[in-house]
Write a protein that holds these residues in place. Structure first.
Motif, PDB file in Angstrom:
ATOM      1  N   SER A  14      10.445   5.616   4.019  1.00 52.33           N
ATOM      2  CA  SER A  14      10.743   5.154   5.390  1.00 52.33           C
ATOM      3  C   SER A  14       9.611   4.288   5.944  1.00 52.33           C
ATOM      4  O   SER A  14       9.861   3.320   6.677  1.00 52.33           O
ATOM      5  N   LEU A  15       8.339   4.618   5.577  1.00 52.43           N
ATOM      6  CA  LEU A  15       7.220   3.772   6.021  1.00 52.43           C
ATOM      7  C   LEU A  15       7.301   2.383   5.395  1.00 52.43           C
ATOM      8  O   LEU A  15       6.965   1.381   6.035  1.00 52.43           O
TER       9      LEU A  15
ATOM     10  N   SER B 205       2.674   2.188  11.922  1.00 54.78           N
ATOM     11  CA  SER B 205       2.949   2.462  10.511  1.00 54.78           C
ATOM     12  C   SER B 205       1.658   2.711   9.736  1.00 54.78           C
ATOM     13  O   SER B 205       1.565   3.648   8.920  1.00 54.78           O
ATOM     14  N   PHE B 206       0.646   1.866   9.975  1.00 57.39           N
ATOM     15  CA  PHE B 206      -0.646   2.087   9.323  1.00 57.39           C
ATOM     16  C   PHE B 206      -1.281   3.399   9.771  1.00 57.39           C
ATOM     17  O   PHE B 206      -1.920   4.104   8.972  1.00 57.39           O
ATOM     18  N   GLY B 207      -1.093   3.746  11.042  1.00 58.53           N
ATOM     19  CA  GLY B 207      -1.646   5.016  11.522  1.00 58.53           C
ATOM     20  C   GLY B 207      -1.028   6.205  10.804  1.00 58.53           C
ATOM     21  O   GLY B 207      -1.739   7.145  10.395  1.00 58.53           O
ATOM     22  N   LEU B 208       0.303   6.200  10.624  1.00 58.03           N
ATOM     23  CA  LEU B 208       0.965   7.293   9.908  1.00 58.03           C
ATOM     24  C   LEU B 208       0.546   7.324   8.439  1.00 58.03           C
ATOM     25  O   LEU B 208       0.300   8.400   7.865  1.00 58.03           O
ATOM     26  N   LEU B 209       0.465   6.137   7.817  1.00 58.71           N
ATOM     27  CA  LEU B 209       0.109   6.079   6.398  1.00 58.71           C
ATOM     28  C   LEU B 209      -1.300   6.610   6.156  1.00 58.71           C
ATOM     29  O   LEU B 209      -1.524   7.422   5.232  1.00 58.71           O
TER      30      LEU B 209
ATOM     31  N   LEU C 241       0.837  -1.207   0.000  1.00 52.49           N
ATOM     32  CA  LEU C 241       0.000   0.000   0.000  1.00 52.49           C
ATOM     33  C   LEU C 241       0.868   1.252   0.000  1.00 52.49           C
ATOM     34  O   LEU C 241       0.567   2.241  -0.707  1.00 52.49           O
ATOM     35  N   THR C 242       1.944   1.202   0.782  1.00 53.83           N
ATOM     36  CA  THR C 242       2.826   2.365   0.838  1.00 53.83           C
ATOM     37  C   THR C 242       3.497   2.607  -0.511  1.00 53.83           C
ATOM     38  O   THR C 242       3.613   3.757  -0.983  1.00 53.83           O
ATOM     39  N   VAL C 243       3.945   1.540  -1.159  1.00 58.31           N
ATOM     40  CA  VAL C 243       4.547   1.678  -2.486  1.00 58.31           C
ATOM     41  C   VAL C 243       3.521   2.182  -3.493  1.00 58.31           C
ATOM     42  O   VAL C 243       3.832   3.003  -4.380  1.00 58.31           O
ATOM     43  N   ALA C 244       2.281   1.715  -3.355  1.00 58.96           N
ATOM     44  CA  ALA C 244       1.216   2.187  -4.260  1.00 58.96           C
ATOM     45  C   ALA C 244       0.973   3.680  -4.083  1.00 58.96           C
ATOM     46  O   ALA C 244       0.798   4.432  -5.065  1.00 58.96           O
ATOM     47  N   VAL C 245       0.946   4.139  -2.848  1.00 57.80           N
ATOM     48  CA  VAL C 245       0.768   5.573  -2.588  1.00 57.80           C
ATOM     49  C   VAL C 245       1.950   6.354  -3.155  1.00 57.80           C
ATOM     50  O   VAL C 245       1.794   7.453  -3.738  1.00 57.80           O
ATOM     51  N   LEU C 246       3.153   5.807  -2.999  1.00 59.71           N
ATOM     52  CA  LEU C 246       4.324   6.460  -3.560  1.00 59.71           C
ATOM     53  C   LEU C 246       4.200   6.562  -5.077  1.00 59.71           C
ATOM     54  O   LEU C 246       4.557   7.601  -5.678  1.00 59.71           O
TER      55      LEU C 246
END
Length: 585
Positions: free
Chosen positions: A364-365, A552-556, A333-338
């Motif tokens: 970093s996430l 991590s999910f909270g920050l994302l 998910l983080t890579v997708a957002v990136l």
């Protein structure tokens, strides 16, 4: 055994009269003392009798300065007295008979042996002597002694037998002799000793309450070896009218897996069977103590053998696979957002949120999600060192980027005031410097930790002694909490700065989302501390992974969910007017 003397434990000694071999003068023979019999009758032939008519002897005073007095017997025994009377009556009956020993008179000498060896020996010698004190060249004057009945005790009988051994010349004529007397067969072996034969009598209570003597077996020494004893077990009646053999022990045998515990104040045969403690076993009956298992072994449920301890760690079981999937999904998910932000990097919503810092936060996430995977699996030296260092540096980088972003947001809105040129101190170079310094401090802490007391794999057998918990020991508790404390310090600083900027104008105030994200981050890690300390075994590692993934999910979600929603689903709002709150309805 039909005679009245069967009641007695008897031993017959066939003796001959002592006669001189020649009339050659010999040294003077004098009687050194007198030991009067309790009952005596003269006759042509003499039978001796030894019976313990008293059961206790009081020894005389012995100071070796004068001749000691005769010992005094105490404690009258009426049972032995009846034996002596039975012998007297038997001798009188024989003398009155016309068929038994015609033309001979049978006499007797009956002594009290007082149930002691010394008194029995004195009595045996007194039977051989005459009745009076005499001094002559030879010891004579008594009638021939045919036999001695007694003594009642085994050890006393042995003493009497050895005392009379030198006088047994008549017995040499009774070797291998068999004859019948009163319907009973009398045997003498090759040594002239009578072959024993005993009836086994069982005392039983009759129907009317009287005592009955029931013959339940026989011991015959003349039988072949192994066949001397014959017992009719079905005829034996045990106490309480029981036909089964009574158990002659106080306690049952202790089975394997237990040990004997002696009862205080009870006989040795009385004990309790106590199960072996954990980590101890016994594999035989009536074990005095249980044996401890080796360090890597544990007792089975029956406490009869040691089995290898179960090894526990957070492996790729149901729990491990679930956490792995969550971590991979979070990283994806983080890579997708990136990817979304890179594709829309020229749009207002991406530009206004400092695209460079956003990219750093997303990278970093991604590392934070992936470092959770290092915690799963069997601990090794490298994985233990990598776990906490990778986690701490990744989160320090993430929080440092959020701190830099918070400072930029706060400075951007305060720079609109006249004469305020703060933005020139928070350009891209300064932002990178702040991020680098904050992250480098954490790297120094981790380097010192790894050099002085690095984490290492450990076999924990203290929490649960039946299992071996493979875990990563932190090495230095101070360094571990120092790393977490530094991350908490950065998060608290971000929260304070973002909280101060929460009321700044605009439809899209980044400070509000940073405040909320830091609030969730701090709440997760504050809850982590007591859960981490109290969780057992592999659940300790699971709690730490959960804290990493939850924060991590909270920050994302807090920092990028609304931005992605506008960029992907509401592109009409991706303009400067909407972001500044100047759109007219």
């Amino acid at each position: 055994m039909t005679t009245p003397l069967v009641v007695m434990w008897s031993l017959f000694y066939h003796l001959s009269a002592v006669t001189p071999a020649s009339l050659i003068p010999a040294p003077v023979c004098s009687l050194q003392g007198n030991f009067e019999p309790d009952f005596q009758a003269d006759g042509d032939l003499i039978i001796g009798g030894l019976f313990p008519m008293h059961y206790r002897v009081e020894p005389p005073d012995q100071n070796f300065t004068y001749k000691p007095a005769a010992p005094q017997c105490w404690g009258f025994d009426p049972r032995s007295f009846r034996w002596a009377q039975t012998m007297r009556l038997a001798v009188e009956e024989i003398n009155q008979s016309q068929n038994m020993l015609p033309n001979f008179t049978l006499g007797y000498k009956i002594f009290d042996s007082c149930a002691t060896h010394v008194a029995g020996q004195r009595a045996a010698l007194a039977i051989l002597n005459g009745p009076d004190l005499a001094q002559s060249v030879v010891c004579s004057g008594t009638a021939p002694v045919l036999a001695v009945v007694g003594d009642s005790g085994t050890s006393q009988s042995i003493v009497v037998s050895r005392t009379l051994q030198p006088f047994r010349s008549v017995q040499q004529y009774l070797q291998d002799v068999v004859f019948t007397l009163s319907g009973e067969e009398v045997d003498f072996d090759a040594h002239g000793d009578s072959i024993p034969s005993y009836d086994l009598i069982n005392w039983q209570r009759g129907a009317t309450g009287n005592i009955e003597f029931v013959n339940v077996g026989l011991y015959d020494g003349a039988k072949d070896i192994g066949n001397e004893l014959f017992i009719k077990e079905e005829a034996i009646m045990w106490t309480g009218h029981q036909t089964k053999v009574l158990v002659s022990v106080c306690s049952e045998s202790c089975a394997p897996g237990s040990r004997m515990a002696v009862r205080r104040g009870a006989p040795v045969c009385c004990f309790d069977c106590v199960p072996c403690d954990d980590d101890k076993v016994s594999n035989e009956n009536d074990s005095v103590d249980c044996t401890s298992c080796p360090d890597d072994y544990w007792s089975n449920a029956a406490r009869t053998e040691c089995t290898p301890k179960a090894i526990e760690y957070l492996s790729y079981d149901a729990m491990g696979l679930t956490l792995t999937v969550i971590a991979v999904v979070g990283a994806c998910l983080t890579v997708a957002v990136l990817g979304v932000f890179l594709y829309h990097r020229n749009t207002p919503i991406v530009k206004v949120n400092n695209s460079e810092l956003s990219f750093f936060i997303l990278l970093s996430l991604t590392l934070c999600f992936l470092c959770a995977l290092v915690f799963i699996g069997e601990p090794t030296s490298w994985s233990c060192m990598l776990r906490h260092t990778a986690f701490s540096i990744a989160f320090s980088l993430c929080i440092s980027c959020i701190l830099g972003k918070t400072l930029v947001v706060l400075a951007a809105f305060t720079a609109t005031r006249p004469g305020n040129n703060i933005m020139k101190w928070l350009g891209p170079k300064q932002q990178r410097f702040i991020i680098s310094v904050c992250t480098f401090i954490q790297m120094i802490i981790c380097a010192v930790w790894l050099v002085t007391a690095p984490p290492f794999p450990n076999k924990n057998t203290q929490y649960d002694r039946s299992r071996i918990i493979l875990e990563c020991s932190v090495g230095s508790e101070q360094a571990f909490w120092c790393v977490l404390g530094y991350i908490g310090f950065l998060a608290a600083l971000c929260f304070i700065l973002a909280f101060l900027a929460r009321t700044l104008p605009g439809n899209f105030n980044e400070a509000k989302y940073i405040t909320f994200s830091m609030l969730i981050f701090c709440a997760v890690w504050l809850a982590f501390i007591p859960a981490y300390v109290s969780s057992p075994g592999k659940f300790t590692v699971a709690v730490e992974i959960f804290a990493i993934l939850a924060s991590s999910f909270g920050l994302l979600l807090c920092l990028f969910a609304q931005k992605c929603y506008i960029v992907v689903l509401k592109p009409q709002k991706n303009n400067k007017q909407h972001l500044m709150g100047k759109v007219t309805k």
